[in-house]
Design an enzyme around this catalytic site. Sequence first.
Site, PDB file in Angstrom:
ATOM      1  N   ILE A  61       0.712  -1.155   0.045  1.00 40.93           N
ATOM      2  CA  ILE A  61       0.008  -0.055   0.139  1.00 40.93           C
ATOM      3  C   ILE A  61       0.824   1.209  -0.059  1.00 40.93           C
ATOM      4  O   ILE A  61       0.425   2.081  -0.730  1.00 40.93           O
ATOM      5  CB  ILE A  61      -1.059  -0.021   1.219  1.00 40.93           C
ATOM      6  CG1 ILE A  61      -1.988  -1.146   1.024  1.00 40.93           C
ATOM      7  CG2 ILE A  61      -1.840   1.275   1.360  1.00 40.93           C
ATOM      8  CD1 ILE A  61      -2.927  -1.361   2.206  1.00 40.93           C
ATOM      9  N   SER A 189      -7.092  -0.825   9.901  1.00 37.12           N
ATOM     10  CA  SER A 189      -7.449  -2.122   9.229  1.00 37.12           C
ATOM     11  C   SER A 189      -9.050  -2.556   9.558  1.00 37.12           C
ATOM     12  O   SER A 189      -9.517  -1.665  10.465  1.00 37.12           O
ATOM     13  CB  SER A 189      -6.607  -3.449   9.712  1.00 37.12           C
ATOM     14  OG  SER A 189      -7.191  -4.474   9.131  1.00 37.12           O
ATOM     15  N   TYR A 202      -2.745  -8.713  16.017  1.00 32.09           N
ATOM     16  CA  TYR A 202      -2.945  -7.682  14.982  1.00 32.09           C
ATOM     17  C   TYR A 202      -4.153  -6.849  15.256  1.00 32.09           C
ATOM     18  O   TYR A 202      -4.145  -5.666  15.357  1.00 32.09           O
ATOM     19  CB  TYR A 202      -2.877  -8.232  13.682  1.00 32.09           C
ATOM     20  CG  TYR A 202      -2.918  -7.420  12.554  1.00 32.09           C
ATOM     21  CD1 TYR A 202      -1.980  -6.684  12.226  1.00 32.09           C
ATOM     22  CD2 TYR A 202      -4.181  -7.599  11.606  1.00 32.09           C
ATOM     23  CE1 TYR A 202      -2.160  -5.537  11.101  1.00 32.09           C
ATOM     24  CE2 TYR A 202      -4.249  -6.631  10.454  1.00 32.09           C
ATOM     25  CZ  TYR A 202      -3.341  -5.792  10.351  1.00 32.09           C
ATOM     26  OH  TYR A 202      -3.413  -4.932   8.902  1.00 32.09           O
ATOM     27  N   LYS A 206      -4.451  -2.926  16.090  1.00 33.59           N
ATOM     28  CA  LYS A 206      -5.307  -1.961  15.345  1.00 33.59           C
ATOM     29  C   LYS A 206      -6.467  -1.434  16.003  1.00 33.59           C
ATOM     30  O   LYS A 206      -6.793  -0.092  15.775  1.00 33.59           O
ATOM     31  CB  LYS A 206      -5.787  -2.739  14.155  1.00 33.59           C
ATOM     32  CG  LYS A 206      -4.689  -3.152  13.035  1.00 33.59           C
ATOM     33  CD  LYS A 206      -3.743  -1.768  12.391  1.00 33.59           C
ATOM     34  CE  LYS A 206      -2.706  -2.377  11.485  1.00 33.59           C
ATOM     35  NZ  LYS A 206      -1.928  -1.282  10.894  1.00 33.59           N
TER      36      LYS A 206
END
Length: 336
Positions: A61, A189, A202, A206
């Site tokens: 990205i 995310s 994760y 986030k």
Amino acid sequence: MDLSILTILWYFSLLYLVIHILCFIFADGDFELLLASFKGRRPETILKGQVVWVTGASSGIGEELAYQLAKCGSRLILSARREDELTRVKRLCVESSNLKDEDIFVLPLDLLQRETHAEKTKAAIQHFGRVDILINNSGRSQRSLFMDTSIDVYQGLMELNVLGTISITKQVLPHMTERGSGGIVTVSSIAGLIGVPLSTGYAASKHALQGFFKSLQFELSEYPNIFISTVCPGPVMSQIVQNAFTVDLNKPVSSPGDQKHKMPTSRCVRLMLVGIANNVKEMWIAQQPFPLMFYLRQYTPTFAMFITQKMGKIRVENFKAGLDADTAYFTKPKTA
Ligand SMILES: NC(=O)c1ccc[n+]([C@@H]2O[C@H](COP(=O)([O-])OP(=O)(O)OC[C@H]3O[C@@H](n4cnc5c(N)ncnc54)[C@H](OP(=O)(O)O)[C@@H]3O)[C@@H](O)[C@H]2O)c1
């Protein structure tokens, strides 16, 4: 006569409803973002000449952000750990846009080395005299079950995704408050909005970023020209799975899996730039069924949990069977 007008109105309303349902079926973002992409300000106009610092610009990205920002005419500071990859991205930016060599500054940076962040930020600001927008994009994901995963992996995820991001933000923000303007955009995310199996650490990292930046936004309310935004993409084509943490800090992912079902990086980044150009404060960028999940989660959390539980179960079963857990949420992939 009256009746026929009513009938016509009824058909128009029905058509309107059908168009909206069709739009929603094909939606790959939240309504505000999609509206901005149809009717809003164009990134090419707003971002031209802006100095944008992108972390994680060496792949995925961040790399695509560099190319599209270069085409918009932004001046760029590109950061990540791998200097050779950043130099490659810089060369491709120059080749594919009107930018010159001197419009792009390669600044190697390791988010884990927080003691270097003050000096790196000073170098970033000095190079072009200012940083207009910081895009906190660096990050790593996770593919492992909680029960099998070392606590070191959780520490690694928090150190990189959360503390590394907060640390750079802490260095850059005073420069923006001094100038009274700027933008800090953080790539979170869907795992920052909903739970994701195989990614407990994760998702926690986030969610932490979401909480941090939503709160910071309020603290900065005396600076109306400082823009804080979080971006919540669903699955997007990149190196994220190859680079994910697993059960131990140094154990690589066995197979990166298939990317075909994921959103093209170029579309994700285009929507991000539209969101930045239009001050969208939280961007949901994902193909269906994720936008539907987000809206259900917002309004009917328990029902949404019931649905996601079913998708999550298949993902965990696929993973345990050694199949590609990323390929399909609804069905078992045919091959390992
Ligand atoms: N792709 C997806 O499906 C998806 C979905 C939702 C959110 N995201 C988020 O999007 C962001 C970009 O990920 P991506 O998908 O583009 O994955 P990617 O291709 O793996 O890119 C990750 C980037 O982070 C950099 N990075 C890793 N560790 C770093 C460190 N210690 N210090 C500085 N930079 C570091 C990497 O560069 P070096 O290795 O050169 O340092 C790389 O440029 C991440 O925050 C990720 O969580 C991705």
